[in-house]
Scaffold this motif. Structure first.
Motif, short mmCIF file in Angstrom:
data_model
loop_
_atom_site.label_atom_id
_atom_site.label_comp_id
_atom_site.label_asym_id
_atom_site.label_seq_id
_atom_site.Cartn_x
_atom_site.Cartn_y
_atom_site.Cartn_z
N GLN A 154 -16.83 3.82 4.16
CA GLN A 154 -18.13 4.26 4.53
C GLN A 154 -18.48 4.22 6.09
O GLN A 154 -19.05 5.06 6.46
CB GLN A 154 -19.21 3.36 3.95
N THR A 155 -18.04 3.36 6.91
CA THR A 155 -18.02 3.12 8.07
C THR A 155 -17.47 4.10 8.95
O THR A 155 -17.83 4.91 9.70
CB THR A 155 -17.65 1.86 8.65
N SER A 212 -24.32 -0.88 -3.92
CA SER A 212 -23.71 -0.75 -2.74
C SER A 212 -23.60 0.58 -2.47
O SER A 212 -23.31 0.99 -1.16
CB SER A 212 -22.59 -1.60 -2.80
N ASP A 225 -19.60 11.10 11.14
CA ASP A 225 -20.71 12.21 11.18
C ASP A 225 -21.45 12.06 12.58
O ASP A 225 -21.91 12.96 13.17
CB ASP A 225 -21.63 11.78 10.17
N ARG A 282 -16.80 7.09 7.67
CA ARG A 282 -17.62 8.50 7.52
C ARG A 282 -18.62 8.56 8.28
O ARG A 282 -19.20 9.65 9.04
CB ARG A 282 -17.75 8.56 6.03
N ALA A 283 -19.39 7.23 8.40
CA ALA A 283 -20.59 7.24 9.18
C ALA A 283 -20.21 7.54 10.65
O ALA A 283 -21.25 8.35 11.40
CB ALA A 283 -21.46 5.97 8.98
N THR A 340 -27.23 2.77 8.77
CA THR A 340 -26.03 2.80 9.68
C THR A 340 -26.04 3.81 10.42
O THR A 340 -25.59 3.72 11.72
CB THR A 340 -24.80 2.70 8.60
N LEU A 341 -26.23 5.02 9.98
CA LEU A 341 -26.37 6.23 10.90
C LEU A 341 -27.15 6.13 12.14
O LEU A 341 -26.98 6.36 12.89
CB LEU A 341 -26.69 7.55 9.86
N ARG A 363 -21.45 -1.99 4.65
CA ARG A 363 -20.93 -0.69 4.55
C ARG A 363 -19.35 -1.16 4.44
O ARG A 363 -18.93 -2.07 5.30
CB ARG A 363 -21.00 0.19 5.70
N ALA A 400 -28.40 1.67 -1.50
CA ALA A 400 -27.33 2.15 -0.95
C ALA A 400 -27.88 3.26 0.18
O ALA A 400 -27.23 3.52 1.21
CB ALA A 400 -26.27 2.88 -1.70
N GLU A 401 -28.84 3.93 -0.17
CA GLU A 401 -29.56 5.06 0.35
C GLU A 401 -30.09 4.36 2.09
O GLU A 401 -29.76 5.03 2.97
CB GLU A 401 -30.75 5.63 -0.11
N ARG A 437 -27.04 3.39 4.11
CA ARG A 437 -26.42 4.50 4.92
C ARG A 437 -27.38 4.99 6.01
O ARG A 437 -26.95 5.50 7.08
CB ARG A 437 -26.06 5.74 3.96
#
Length: 435
Positions: A121-122, A435, A128, A124-125, A22-23, A117, A15-16, A19
């Protein structure tokens, strides 16, 4: 399997990693203009290629959770194949291949993010990412326009903040900044409504996006804000309606949209005058007339896919000659598609966005979580913006269109029924993979 290979597999499937990937993708996609201006196109191309390779590795180790039928919407695959096929009749095959590679690269990154994601989660990314980039934009505008009162030419920042704008931030133009600011507003509001961030983060974020939208002085921002506001209100009405009344309500709203579009077309001159965008629209009208003259020579298949125009290639140089300008796009995604890949490509891109909008709207109207409203509201923003700019055909706009189309297809698609018939369940992660 060796220990090193096992460790690498676990890292790619974590999961890390999802993330972080994605970022990184979102930062690269939305910073593409600044990257090119600071380091050149070769740097951006290298970043995209490396991210695609990493994305392919992530999808490979997560292959048990994927279904070949659901990897991407059929309409999207058809559009990509048609744009690739345009190489055979393009005026410059090499430039078309390069344009298609960029189209495919951003689409692949969007597909990868969409599979690793979920919607929240999408959101939030993206939230940010845009907080950082809009904050940097404001900081540079303050530095340029107030502290040193000098343009930052390498980034296209004119330093007009002290006189009320227009400002560009790190996005290259006031219209692009306005578009990104509206995307950010939708995302920040969804974050706040879904309680995924605290008010101490959400409220300043909304204020930042709203302020930059205002200072961008982009005439399209007003239209975008109005369209998103109407869509939000309509979706709220549908979500709160009784289930047995939703179908009739949806049809009524659909008819109202058609009527509104017709009225807007009839009253377009008054609307343009009200928006104080007369000269801007006159430029577009001249451009579109010249474009349609060239499209009429190849109405079905177009002149070949280029994405942003190669101004020294035909028919783009002819259009710029007749308009006495140096346009890099058609300032309209629909006309741009029509010119480059003809009526067939136009029909396919309309299918990509139209099917995604219908699917995501239907899902958002019945799901309780407000986060499902993010996809249809973003698609409305992309569709309306496409009437004034070609942002949806490249870079961040194209990335968002593919991501939203994939997200809509995951929630409501004929593929679910096929998968269910064969497996009885929706594919899940393999044992030991989070996930």
């Amino acid at each position: 399997m060796t220990a090193a290979r096992r460790t690498l597999t676990q890292m790619l499937a974590s999961a890390e990693m999802a993330r972080a990937f994605t970022l990184t993708v979102l930062l690269a996609v939305f910073s593409s203009f600044a990257i090119v201006r600071m380091s050149g196109m070769a740097t951006l191309s290298t970043i995209i290629v490396v991210l695609c390779v990493i994305g392919l590795a992530i999808l490979f180790v997560r292959r048990e959770e994927l279904s070949l039928l659901r990897i991407a919407p059929t309409s999207l695959v058809a559009f990509l194949l048609w744009t690739l096929a345009s190489t055979f009749w393009s005026t410059e095959a090499g430039d078309t291949l390069r344009g298609w590679a960029a189209l495919f690269g951003f689409a692949f990154l969007a597909v990868t993010v969409g599979h690793i994601r979920d919607t929240l989660q999408t959101v939030r990314a993206l939230g940010d990412t845009l907080r950082v980039l809009l904050g940097i934009s404001l900081g540079l505008e303050i530095f340029s326009g107030i502290l040193i009162d000098t343009p930052i030419r390498v980034l296209g920042i004119q330093g007009n903040l002290a006189i009320g704008g227009p400002v560009q931030g790190i996005f290259g133009s006031r219209n692009m900044l306005g578009f990104i600011a509206v995307i950010a507003l939708v995302t920040f509001v969804i974050e706040r409504r879904s309680q995924s961030v605290s008010n101490t983060v959400a409220i300043p974020s909304i204020a930042l996006a709203g302020m930059l939208a205002l200072f961008s002085a982009s005439p399209t921002v007003i239209v975008l804000a109005l369209a998103v506001g109407i869509a939000t209100a309509a979706l709220a009405v549908v979500r709160h309606a009784r289930p047995e009344r939703r179908s009739a309500l949806q049809w009524t709203m659909g008819a109202a949209v058609v009527a509104a579009l017709t009225i807007s077309f009839v009253l377009r001159h008054r609307i343009i005058a009200w928006l104080d965008a007369g000269s801007d629209f006159s430029t577009r009208a001249d451009l579109w007339n010249a474009l349609l003259d060239q499209w009429a020579r190849r109405p079905v298949h177009g002149w070949g896919w280029f994405g942003p125009w190669q101004t020294d290639e035909f028919p783009f140089n002819a259009i710029n000659y007749f308009t006495r300008d140096q346009h890099r796009t058609a300032l309209n995604a629909y006309f741009d598609t029509l010119l480059q890949v003809g009526a067939v490509g136009f029909a396919l891109i309309v299918l990509v966005g139209g099917i995604a909008l219908v699917r995501s709207w239907l899902v958002a109207s019945v799901r309780r979580s407000v986060v499902y409203a993010w996809t249809p509201l973003l698609l409305v923003t992309l569709g309306v913006e496409s009437m004034f700019e070609s942002f949806t055909l490249s870079g961040a706009g194209w990335f968002l269109l593919v991501l939203c189309a994939l997200r809509a297809g995951q929630s409501r698609s004929w593929r679910e029924n096929i998968d269910a018939a064969h497996t009885g369940t929706i594919p899940t992660l393999p044992p030991g993979v989070t996930s």
